[in-house]
Design a protein around this motif. Structure first.
Motif, mmCIF file in Angstrom:
data_model
loop_
_atom_site.group_PDB
_atom_site.id
_atom_site.type_symbol
_atom_site.label_atom_id
_atom_site.label_comp_id
_atom_site.label_asym_id
_atom_site.label_seq_id
_atom_site.Cartn_x
_atom_site.Cartn_y
_atom_site.Cartn_z
ATOM 1 N N SER A 186 0.855 -1.186 0.000
ATOM 2 C CA SER A 186 0.000 0.000 0.000
ATOM 3 C C SER A 186 0.889 1.235 0.000
ATOM 4 O O SER A 186 2.055 1.179 0.380
ATOM 5 C CB SER A 186 -0.919 0.013 1.221
ATOM 6 O OG SER A 186 -0.172 0.152 2.408
ATOM 7 N N CYS A 190 -7.847 3.170 -0.928
ATOM 8 C CA CYS A 190 -7.061 3.083 0.295
ATOM 9 C C CYS A 190 -6.101 4.262 0.413
ATOM 10 O O CYS A 190 -5.481 4.670 -0.558
ATOM 11 C CB CYS A 190 -6.266 1.786 0.303
ATOM 12 S SG CYS A 190 -5.182 1.620 1.720
ATOM 13 N N SER A 209 -3.565 4.268 3.149
ATOM 14 C CA SER A 209 -2.946 3.660 4.326
ATOM 15 C C SER A 209 -1.617 4.327 4.669
ATOM 16 O O SER A 209 -0.792 4.566 3.792
ATOM 17 C CB SER A 209 -2.706 2.176 4.048
ATOM 18 O OG SER A 209 -2.040 1.574 5.122
ATOM 19 N N LEU A 219 -1.333 -1.741 6.846
ATOM 20 C CA LEU A 219 -2.019 -2.763 6.048
ATOM 21 C C LEU A 219 -1.716 -4.143 6.620
ATOM 22 O O LEU A 219 -0.570 -4.440 6.955
ATOM 23 C CB LEU A 219 -1.548 -2.699 4.595
ATOM 24 C CG LEU A 219 -2.130 -3.698 3.616
ATOM 25 C CD1 LEU A 219 -3.621 -3.459 3.417
ATOM 26 C CD2 LEU A 219 -1.402 -3.598 2.285
ATOM 27 N N SER A 250 -7.002 -2.128 6.534
ATOM 28 C CA SER A 250 -6.105 -0.993 6.402
ATOM 29 C C SER A 250 -6.596 0.188 7.226
ATOM 30 O O SER A 250 -7.746 0.600 7.108
ATOM 31 C CB SER A 250 -6.022 -0.573 4.928
ATOM 32 O OG SER A 250 -5.267 0.605 4.810
#
Length: 71
Positions: free
Chosen positions: A9, A33, A35, A40, A50
């Protein structure tokens, strides 16, 4: 034989990517996402979870989940 995967991520690229370790082919991408580093995790090999970056003015955060069988 199942292909082992690498999952990563990025808060800069804003997404989660999953690639086959042997083939290098991208298996999936979740663009929703954001993150932070170390945010993650794979849960029991069935889900991805996440934590999400938050606005510094907010006192709450969030955690997003994705199911592997929805891919």
């Amino acid at each position: 034989m199942e292909d082992e995967v690498v999952i990563a991520s990025s808060s800069i690229e804003a997404g989660i990517g999953c690639w086959g370790l042997r083939s290098g082919a991208e298996h999936l991408r979740y663009r929703s996402c954001a993150s932070p580093p170390h945010g993650l995790v794979s849960v029991a090999g069935r889900f991805l979870a996440s934590s999400q970056l938050r606005d510094s003015s907010s006192s709450s955060g969030s955690v997003l989940f994705w199911s592997w069988n929805k891919v």
